[in-house]
Design a protein around this motif. Structure first.
Motif, PDB file in Angstrom:
ATOM      1  N   LYS A 162       0.841  -1.206   0.000  1.00 38.53           N
ATOM      2  CA  LYS A 162       0.000   0.000   0.000  1.00 38.53           C
ATOM      3  C   LYS A 162       0.879   1.260   0.000  1.00 38.53           C
ATOM      4  N   VAL A 163       1.834   1.245  -0.924  1.00 37.79           N
ATOM      5  CA  VAL A 163       2.756   2.373  -1.089  1.00 37.79           C
ATOM      6  C   VAL A 163       2.789   2.772  -2.562  1.00 37.79           C
ATOM      7  N   LEU A 164       2.644   4.045  -2.811  1.00 42.61           N
ATOM      8  CA  LEU A 164       2.703   4.597  -4.159  1.00 42.61           C
ATOM      9  C   LEU A 164       3.996   5.383  -4.289  1.00 42.61           C
ATOM     10  N   HIS A 165       4.707   5.214  -5.406  1.00 46.97           N
ATOM     11  CA  HIS A 165       5.903   6.042  -5.601  1.00 46.97           C
ATOM     12  C   HIS A 165       6.137   6.385  -7.065  1.00 46.97           C
ATOM     13  N   TRP A 166       6.689   7.568  -7.281  1.00 43.77           N
ATOM     14  CA  TRP A 166       6.979   8.074  -8.618  1.00 43.77           C
ATOM     15  C   TRP A 166       7.990   9.209  -8.490  1.00 43.77           C
ATOM     16  N   ALA A 167       8.590   9.592  -9.624  1.00 45.50           N
ATOM     17  CA  ALA A 167       9.590  10.664  -9.587  1.00 45.50           C
ATOM     18  C   ALA A 167       9.369  11.642 -10.733  1.00 45.50           C
ATOM     19  N   LYS A 168       9.590  12.927 -10.438  1.00 47.15           N
ATOM     20  CA  LYS A 168       9.445  13.989 -11.431  1.00 47.15           C
ATOM     21  C   LYS A 168      10.792  14.679 -11.657  1.00 47.15           C
ATOM     22  N   GLU A 169      11.049  15.009 -12.918  1.00 47.68           N
ATOM     23  CA  GLU A 169      12.204  15.845 -13.251  1.00 47.68           C
ATOM     24  C   GLU A 169      11.706  17.268 -13.417  1.00 47.68           C
ATOM     25  N   ILE A 170      12.269  18.187 -12.623  1.00 40.12           N
ATOM     26  CA  ILE A 170      11.746  19.551 -12.583  1.00 40.12           C
ATOM     27  C   ILE A 170      12.842  20.571 -12.867  1.00 40.12           C
ATOM     28  N   LYS A 171      12.479  21.573 -13.649  1.00 38.08           N
ATOM     29  CA  LYS A 171      13.418  22.649 -13.950  1.00 38.08           C
ATOM     30  C   LYS A 171      12.945  23.921 -13.261  1.00 38.08           C
ATOM     31  N   PHE A 172      13.804  24.511 -12.428  1.00 41.42           N
ATOM     32  CA  PHE A 172      13.487  25.755 -11.738  1.00 41.42           C
ATOM     33  C   PHE A 172      14.134  26.922 -12.473  1.00 41.42           C
ATOM     34  N   GLY A 173      13.287  27.813 -13.001  1.00 41.68           N
ATOM     35  CA  GLY A 173      13.790  29.006 -13.670  1.00 41.68           C
ATOM     36  C   GLY A 173      14.771  28.676 -14.777  1.00 41.68           C
ATOM     37  N   LYS A 174      15.949  29.317 -14.731  1.00 41.82           N
ATOM     38  CA  LYS A 174      16.982  29.098 -15.741  1.00 41.82           C
ATOM     39  C   LYS A 174      18.116  28.226 -15.212  1.00 41.82           C
ATOM     40  N   SER A 175      17.841  27.492 -14.137  1.00 45.71           N
ATOM     41  CA  SER A 175      18.866  26.636 -13.546  1.00 45.71           C
ATOM     42  C   SER A 175      19.383  25.617 -14.561  1.00 45.71           C
ATOM     43  N   LYS A 176      20.690  25.409 -14.577  1.00 46.83           N
ATOM     44  CA  LYS A 176      21.299  24.451 -15.506  1.00 46.83           C
ATOM     45  C   LYS A 176      21.050  23.016 -15.054  1.00 46.83           C
ATOM     46  N   ASP A 177      20.986  22.811 -13.738  1.00 47.34           N
ATOM     47  CA  ASP A 177      20.782  21.471 -13.191  1.00 47.34           C
ATOM     48  C   ASP A 177      19.322  21.285 -12.791  1.00 47.34           C
ATOM     49  N   ASN A 178      18.682  20.270 -13.328  1.00 44.10           N
ATOM     50  CA  ASN A 178      17.296  19.994 -12.978  1.00 44.10           C
ATOM     51  C   ASN A 178      17.207  19.303 -11.623  1.00 44.10           C
ATOM     52  N   THR A 179      16.100  19.541 -10.939  1.00 38.62           N
ATOM     53  CA  THR A 179      15.863  18.959  -9.616  1.00 38.62           C
ATOM     54  C   THR A 179      15.042  17.679  -9.748  1.00 38.62           C
ATOM     55  N   LEU A 180      15.346  16.726  -8.883  1.00 35.51           N
ATOM     56  CA  LEU A 180      14.598  15.476  -8.822  1.00 35.51           C
ATOM     57  C   LEU A 180      13.700  15.496  -7.592  1.00 35.51           C
ATOM     58  N   ASN A 181      12.399  15.290  -7.788  1.00 32.78           N
ATOM     59  CA  ASN A 181      11.478  15.075  -6.672  1.00 32.78           C
ATOM     60  C   ASN A 181      10.976  13.643  -6.773  1.00 32.78           C
ATOM     61  N   TYR A 182      11.430  12.784  -5.853  1.00 30.50           N
ATOM     62  CA  TYR A 182      11.001  11.392  -5.837  1.00 30.50           C
ATOM     63  C   TYR A 182      10.005  11.246  -4.694  1.00 30.50           C
TER      64      TYR A 182
END
Length: 307
Positions: A162-182
């Motif tokens: 009973k656990v759900l999990h997923w991950a998003k690749e997110i870009k903040f503004g003009k940042s060169k490195d994208n953030t990971l939200n898992y």
């Protein structure tokens, strides 16, 4: 005259870079050493579950986690944070730092009837459009634009746990490195624990490898598990599995439901650089760039530990 000014500016930059290197190192070390980590079993205020800090991790309490997320990493304030688990071999001040943020939401029993019927590609497009529509308000409130690049890991529902999990690749503004939200959602009888990894995309493999241990780290006590649901007395949540992935459960925090990795930590670096230049030209005493709040939080954590 222009040559003189240019030379002076270059000298200032050189001095700032030279002096700030040591200042930044000292500052980062002081902040890191001020944080009080715990291991073992952690009981949450709700009293309905226990966190067994997984092997390879250490626990940071609510106040210190809020400080890291808001003051050091530049996220909006979130007083609902219960704490975080940080990889044992990392801190919070390095370029390769990342952590799992823990929250609890008592919004009712989440039905999982739709788990196998969701088209996650279509859902992704809907979320991307919503984020684009929310950007003007984010910018108005002083936070940069956010773009959902895509799934870093497609949503998966573990029906047994009973656990759900997923991950998003997110870009903040003009940042060169994208953030990971898992994101993980550990479902219970009356609500769920949310566990969200805040990292950079190049740390995806490392974060993903830790998921099996992290999934099992939070255990609901008997009487509070998903299987203890009583349809005669318990409240059913207004959303199902699809709603969790879409972020509907986070409507109360709306545009600020996405967490960024590192923001204002750069500001600390600029303070250190300025202090270095001022010290060189005016002979001031060593500048203190570490925020007093770090020491206050450390003292509070120490007192709580002693009690």
């Amino acid at each position: 005259m222009k040559k003189i000014i240019s030379s002076l500016l270059l000298l200032i930059v050189f001095i700032a870079s030279s002096y700030a290197q040591d200042s930044l190192t000292i500052d980062y070390d002081k902040i890191e050493k001020s944080l009080i980590y715990k291991t073992g079993k952690i009981e949450f205020p709700s009293g309905n579950a226990i966190l067994s800090v997984p092997k390879g991790f250490k626990f940071l309490d609510a106040k210190q986690t809020q400080y890291v997320l808001k003051d050091l990493w530049g996220n909006p304030e979130d007083t609902t944070v219960l704490g975080s688990i940080v990889p044992d071999n990392k801190g919070v001040m390095n370029d390769n730092s990342w952590l799992f943020v823990i929250n609890y939401q008592e919004d009712g029993y989440v039905k999982d009837d739709d788990a196998n019927d969701i088209n996650y590609d279509d859902l992704l497009k809907d979320i991307q459009e919503e984020m684009r529509n929310e950007n003007p308000e984010r910018i108005k409130q002083g936070f940069g634009s956010v773009e959902l690049v895509g799934w870093a890991s497609k949503p998966f529902y573990d029906e047994k746990l009973k656990v759900l999990h997923w991950a998003k690749e997110i870009k903040f503004g003009k940042s060169k490195d994208n953030t990971l939200n898992y994101d993980l959602r550990v479902l219970g009888r009356k609500g769920m624990y949310t566990i969200s990894a805040v990292a950079s995309m190049h740390e995806l493999a490392e974060v993903k490898a830790s998921i099996p241990n992290v999934i099992n780290s939070i255990q609901f006590k008997e009487g509070h598990t998903y299987f203890n649901f009583d349809e005669d007395t318990d409240t059913v949540a207004a959303w199902t599995i699809g709603g969790l992935v879409a972020g509907k459960v986070l409507a109360k925090v709306g545009i600020f439901a996405v967490i960024a990795k590192f923001g204002k930590v750069i500001f600390i670096g600029l303070i250190a650089a300025f202090a270095a230049v001022k010290k060189f030209f005016f002979g001031n005493k060593e500048q203190e760039v570490t925020k007093p709040k770090v020491e206050e939080l450390a003292e509070e954590a120490t007192k709580e530990e002693e009690e």
